[in-house]
Design an enzyme around this catalytic site. Structure first.
Site, short mmCIF file in Angstrom:
data_model
loop_
_atom_site.label_atom_id
_atom_site.label_comp_id
_atom_site.label_asym_id
_atom_site.label_seq_id
_atom_site.Cartn_x
_atom_site.Cartn_y
_atom_site.Cartn_z
N GLY A 130 6.96 13.54 16.18
CA GLY A 130 5.50 13.39 16.08
C GLY A 130 4.80 14.48 16.85
O GLY A 130 5.33 15.01 17.82
N ARG A 138 21.60 13.80 8.72
CA ARG A 138 21.36 12.66 7.82
C ARG A 138 20.08 12.99 7.05
O ARG A 138 19.04 12.42 7.28
CB ARG A 138 21.15 11.39 8.67
N ASP A 149 12.85 12.18 22.05
CA ASP A 149 14.25 11.76 22.14
C ASP A 149 15.02 12.02 20.85
O ASP A 149 16.18 12.45 20.88
CB ASP A 149 14.37 10.31 22.59
N THR A 159 6.23 14.33 24.46
CA THR A 159 5.84 13.07 23.84
C THR A 159 4.71 12.44 24.64
O THR A 159 4.73 12.47 25.87
CB THR A 159 6.97 12.02 23.71
N ILE A 160 3.77 11.88 23.92
CA ILE A 160 2.70 11.16 24.62
C ILE A 160 3.27 9.92 25.30
O ILE A 160 2.69 9.40 26.23
CB ILE A 160 1.55 10.74 23.67
N ASP A 161 4.46 9.45 24.85
CA ASP A 161 5.01 8.18 25.37
C ASP A 161 5.59 8.32 26.78
O ASP A 161 5.82 7.30 27.44
CB ASP A 161 6.13 7.68 24.44
N ASP A 201 8.57 8.89 27.68
CA ASP A 201 9.76 8.04 27.77
C ASP A 201 11.07 8.81 27.66
O ASP A 201 12.10 8.23 27.31
CB ASP A 201 9.70 6.96 26.68
N ARG A 210 -17.61 -10.26 25.86
CA ARG A 210 -16.44 -10.43 25.00
C ARG A 210 -15.13 -10.12 25.73
O ARG A 210 -15.13 -9.43 26.75
CB ARG A 210 -16.53 -9.46 23.81
N GLY A 240 3.11 4.11 22.46
CA GLY A 240 4.13 4.22 23.51
C GLY A 240 5.49 3.67 23.12
O GLY A 240 6.40 3.67 23.93
N ARG A 241 5.61 3.11 21.89
CA ARG A 241 6.86 2.50 21.42
C ARG A 241 7.37 1.47 22.44
O ARG A 241 6.60 0.63 22.86
CB ARG A 241 7.92 3.58 21.14
N GLU A 279 1.80 -1.12 22.38
CA GLU A 279 2.21 -1.55 21.03
C GLU A 279 3.58 -2.23 21.01
O GLU A 279 3.88 -3.03 20.14
CB GLU A 279 2.21 -0.35 20.07
N HIS A 327 -3.41 7.04 16.41
CA HIS A 327 -3.12 8.48 16.49
C HIS A 327 -4.22 9.29 17.18
O HIS A 327 -4.00 10.48 17.45
CB HIS A 327 -2.83 9.03 15.09
N GLN A 361 -4.83 9.04 20.09
CA GLN A 361 -4.19 9.39 21.37
C GLN A 361 -3.36 10.66 21.29
O GLN A 361 -2.98 11.22 22.30
CB GLN A 361 -3.27 8.23 21.83
N ARG A 362 -3.03 11.10 20.07
CA ARG A 362 -2.18 12.28 19.92
C ARG A 362 -2.96 13.52 19.48
O ARG A 362 -2.38 14.60 19.39
CB ARG A 362 -1.10 12.00 18.86
O1 F6P Z 1 6.32 8.80 19.84
C1 F6P Z 1 4.96 9.07 19.70
C2 F6P Z 1 4.29 8.02 18.87
O2 F6P Z 1 2.91 8.33 18.79
C3 F6P Z 1 4.49 6.59 19.35
O3 F6P Z 1 3.72 6.25 20.46
C4 F6P Z 1 4.16 5.82 18.09
O4 F6P Z 1 4.78 4.55 18.07
C5 F6P Z 1 4.72 6.70 17.02
O5 F6P Z 1 4.81 8.01 17.55
C6 F6P Z 1 3.90 6.73 15.76
O6 F6P Z 1 4.58 7.49 14.83
P1 F6P Z 1 3.96 7.98 13.45
O7 F6P Z 1 3.18 9.23 13.74
O8 F6P Z 1 5.15 8.23 12.61
O9 F6P Z 1 3.09 6.88 12.93
#
Ligand code: F6P
Length: 374
Positions: free
Chosen positions: A14, A82, A113, A135-137, A139, A172, A180-181, A232, A281, A283-284
């Site tokens: 991503g 693959r 990863d 990665t934004i995650d 991780d 509210r 973040g998976r 998430e 997205h 966030q990215r």
């Molecule tokens: O690994 C980065 C990430 O943005 C995760 O936080 C998210 O779960 C995933 O990629 C979303 O992937 P895609 O862009 O395939 O929807």
């Protein structure tokens, strides 16, 4: 290395703010210091498989430091071992052949990863590979930080700030779902920065009764709104994570939907209205923060130095504020989640934030000991 080194470069998985800053840093460092030729592969490993490459000259990597996305394109599904385009066949041998045809001395891949695992396999069949952790995650195993994370946290924090004011106006409960998976880094850091009342992480199963307790206590105490940040990958005790169709480059399933699920679980149990925002997205996207530009530049120039000194089979790391590297073998197929003794978790609890689990606590050594921030 050849007298005129030729180095391949790709971005995999991503996208993430700071990719272009790394492309720029790797390329400029190698061109300026080693007179190298840079070959960029388009759309991640797809470019190696389908032979889509182009020379990157100095001018091509100028003026891209602040750009979001990646000038090379990326793919989170193309895997030479693959390959979906050929019914899941292993096309790694033709990738190796193409690498040699191009006269490459090394391949630098910027990714998460999944990318690092593929890179490790490519190294094993004879390519010389260096990885740069993205990665934004946040991780990835072996590094305290990946670039992109700081930007994602900044974006999510701004969103929480904005949702705070509308939550207050309408009394509210606002649920904010972050990416973040399986790791809660973004939810934790943005939650703390945004002053969330409840932060739910994949690492700690949440109890709905505890979240209800927090919301009611605030209602009764005159604070007629509550901010809940949910990663998430979070899940209720005894329940499942919310998943969507499809997998990524590493065969990982797609997350999404826990925010609305939580809203359904809370409805009828608290007086306030509930609303859910999924940051997704956003966030990215867009320009990286200054921190991520600096980290990406430092990572990229370090990767270039590793290539020039003949290293391979390793990924650049940041550990205790020092640049270094780790064997790809130690990174492949591993991830780094928020440790349950994380000082940032301790900080959140100490200011009264709930992690959605009544009895959860972080036991840190004595208060006067120094502690890392994360
Ligand atoms: O690994 C980065 C990430 O943005 C995760 O936080 C998210 O779960 C995933 O990629 C979303 O992937 P895609 O862009 O395939 O929807």
């Amino acid at each position: 290395m050849s007298s005129v080194p030729r180095v391949g470069l790709l971005t995999g998985g991503g996208d993430c703010p700071g990719l272009n800053a790394v492309i720029r840093a790797v390329s400029k460092s190698l061109i300026l210091q080693h007179n190298a030729q840079i070959v960029g592969f388009e759309d991640g490993f797809e470019g190696l498989i389908k032979q889509k490459s182009r020379r990157l000259e100095y001018k091509d990597v100028s003026g891209i430091l602040t750009l979001g996305g990646t000038i090379l394109g990326t793919s989170n599904t193309a895997n030479p071992f693959r390959y979906y385009g050929r019914g899941g066949a292993d096309v790694s041998r033709s990738v190796l052949q193409y690498y040699h045809e191009l006269g490459l001395d090394a391949l630098v891949a910027i990714g998460g990863d999944g990318t690092m695992s593929i890179l490790h396999q490519l190294q094993e069949i004879g390519l010389r590979c260096i990885g740069v952790p993205k990665t934004i995650d946040n991780d990835l195993m072996g590094t305290d930080r990946t670039f992109g994370f700081d930007t994602a946290v900044a974006i999510a924090t701004e969103a929480i700030d904005r949702l705070h004011t509308t939550a207050q106006s309408h009394s509210r409960v606002m649920i904010i779902e972050t990416m973040g998976r399986h790791a809660g880094w973004i939810a934790l850091y943005a939650g703390v920065a945004g002053g969330a009342d409840v932060i739910l992480l994949p690492e700690i199963e949440y109890e709905i009764d505890e979240i209800v307790r927090v919301c009611r206590k605030r209602e009764i105490g005159g604070q007629h709104f509550t901010i809940i940040t949910v990663a998430e990958g979070a899940r209720p005790a005894g329940g499942d994570t919310a998943m969507r169709e499809g997998t990524d480059i590493g065969g990982n399933k797609r997350y999404g939907g826990i925010g609305h699920q939580l809203e359904d679980q809370l409805r009828g149990r608290i007086r306030s209205q509930l609303r859910t925002s999924i940051l997704g997205h956003i966030q990215r996207g867009g320009t990286p923060t200054a921190f991520d530009r600096n980290l990406a530049t430092a990572f990229g120039s370090y990767a270039a130095a590793m290539v020039a000194s003949g290293q391979s089979g390793r990924m650049v790391t940041l550990h205790n504020n020092q640049l270094g590297s780790i064997a790809l073998a130690d990174v492949a197929n591993k991830t780094r989640t928020v440790p349950l003794d994380s000082p940032m978790l301790a900080a959140a609890l100490s200011v009264g934030t709930s992690v959605g689990a009544k009895d959860f606590d972080v036991r840190l050594p004595g208060d006067t000991n120094t502690r890392p921030i994360s």
